[in-house]
Design an enzyme around this catalytic site. Structure first.
Site, short mmCIF file in Angstrom:
data_model
loop_
_atom_site.label_atom_id
_atom_site.label_comp_id
_atom_site.label_asym_id
_atom_site.label_seq_id
_atom_site.Cartn_x
_atom_site.Cartn_y
_atom_site.Cartn_z
NE ARG A 188 -0.97 -2.47 2.97
CZ ARG A 188 -1.62 -3.43 2.53
NH1 ARG A 188 -2.95 -3.02 2.32
NH2 ARG A 188 -1.33 -4.67 2.51
CB THR A 189 3.68 2.57 1.82
OG1 THR A 189 3.10 2.38 3.03
CG2 THR A 189 4.49 3.96 1.95
NE ARG B 278 7.78 0.59 3.87
CZ ARG B 278 6.45 0.18 4.15
NH1 ARG B 278 6.13 -1.11 3.73
NH2 ARG B 278 5.68 1.35 4.41
CG HIS C 273 5.05 4.56 7.72
ND1 HIS C 273 5.29 5.25 6.64
CD2 HIS C 273 4.57 3.50 7.37
CE1 HIS C 273 4.66 4.79 5.64
NE2 HIS C 273 4.35 3.65 6.15
CE LYS D 89 25.77 -7.30 -9.71
NZ LYS D 89 25.57 -6.34 -10.78
C1 NCD Z 1 2.74 -0.13 8.14
C2 NCD Z 1 4.41 -0.24 7.94
O1 NCD Z 1 5.09 -0.38 6.81
O2 NCD Z 1 4.86 0.27 8.91
N1 NCD Z 1 2.05 -0.29 6.81
C3 NCD Z 1 1.87 0.75 5.93
O3 NCD Z 1 2.67 1.20 5.59
N2 NCD Z 1 0.69 0.90 5.97
C4 NCD Z 1 2.27 -1.05 9.03
C5 NCD Z 1 2.46 -2.45 9.36
O4 NCD Z 1 3.46 -3.05 8.48
O5 NCD Z 1 1.94 -3.09 10.07
#
Ligand code: NCD
Length: 320
Positions: free
Chosen positions: A65-66, A116, A145, A95
């Protein structure tokens, strides 16, 4: 882009977004205002705010989703993306390339990097490595986040008209859950917020955050069981136990569904005006029977606002 975290102070242009600590109340309000304007523009129509811009989505950790939300936000604003998922399996990172080198290379290709990473602090390291373009933290290990907290805050403001004087429950994995780490920081920018913390004993909020917020705007109250949830909360924010952070999976199994959000619990401890929230993905901690409850917004409003808030943020950072 610089060696320390630059406060946003209402000027977003080309700034990194690594932590909610960079925000003040005014900057949050500005972002929310820009987001509301974008919603009014009817983003189903492709906009040209990021026309000619290329943004790298560098995701070292699984994300749907992100990743999807940023990708959609960029494309709806007229920009394009370089999609780089799981570089540890598919790229030079295999590598042995350092994070810093990867960032410096992608800096040549793109106008911003959304990253991420599985390590806390990696977003800051990436921001330091990128000398010319902004880096946006899309989750760094169990650190933060920030864009998730901003979309959660936007959603709450949409519903209640303010972020002051709210009462909410944060439930689940408060130790490793980065979304709650950012959300608490966000609430600290507002007044008289009380957050009830409900977690298994070994997944309590990190001591460092408990201490930091002990004498702050946000009041943190640990509660031992679901039965202790005050009935007048504005929202319940449920979270997943972060399996990937456990060294011993047996420990994970013991706590993974210690707190489950059920229609019965909502009936017993909830009220008619509250919101039921979750950053997703859920893995058993919300009973699917809750989904049809109009107060449940984790699969609808929260997700949609994720895209809109990211559009707002990207417009402020990269727009003309
Ligand atoms: C969250 C994350 O990645 O921290 N997910 C997200 O980005 N909506 C929450 C999770 O993974 O539990």
């Amino acid at each position: 882009m610089m060696n320390e975290l630059l406060p946003i102070k209402n000027i977003f242009k080309n700034k990194d977004v690594v932590s909610i600590d960079q925000f003040d109340r005014r900057s949050v309000d500005r972002l929310f205002k820009t987001t509301s304007e974008i919603i009014k523009l009817n983003p189903r129509k492709k906009l040209e705010i990021l026309k000619g811009r290329v943004i790298t989505l560098l995701f070292f950790e699984p994300s749907s989703r992100t990743f999807g939300s940023f990708s959609s936000a960029i494309k709806r604003l007229g920009g394009i993306t370089i999609d780089y998922q799981n570089p540890n399996q598919t790229s030079s990172a295999v590598k042995g390339e350092t994070l810093s080198d990867t960032i410096k290379v992608f800096e040549n290709y793109s106008d911003a990097i959304v990253m991420r990473h599985y390590e806390m602090g990696a977003a800051k390291r990436a921001a330091d490595a990128a000398l010319f373009i902004p880096v946006i933290n899309a989750g760094d290990g169990s650190g933060e986040h920030p864009t998730q907290a901003l979309l959660d805050g936007f959603t709450l403001k949409q519903e209640f008209g303010k972020l002051d004087e709210l009462k909410g429950v944060l439930a689940g994995d408060l130790l490793y859950g980065r979304t709650v780490h950012s959300l608490i920081r966000l609430f600290n920018l507002f007044n008289n917020v009380t957050l009830y913390l409900l977690s298994p004993k070994n997944l309590r909020l990190p001591e460092e955050l408990m201490k930091r917020f002990a004498k702050s705007n946000v009041k943190l109250v640990e509660i031992p069981t679901e039965k202790d949830i005050p009935k007048d909360c504005h929202f319940w924010y449920w979270t997943r136990v972060q399996k990937e952070r456990f060294k011993d999976l047996k420990e994970y199994e013991k706590v993974k569904t210690r707190f489950i959000l059920t229609p019965e619990l909502v009936k017993e401890r909830g009220n008619k005006n509250m919101l039921l929230m979750h950053p997703l993905p859920r893995v058993g901690e919300i009973d699917e029977r809750v989904d049809s409850d109009p107060r449940a917004i984790y699969l609808s409003k929260q997700v949609k606002n994720g895209m809109y808030v990211r559009m707002g943020l990207l417009q402020l950072i990269l727009g003309k």
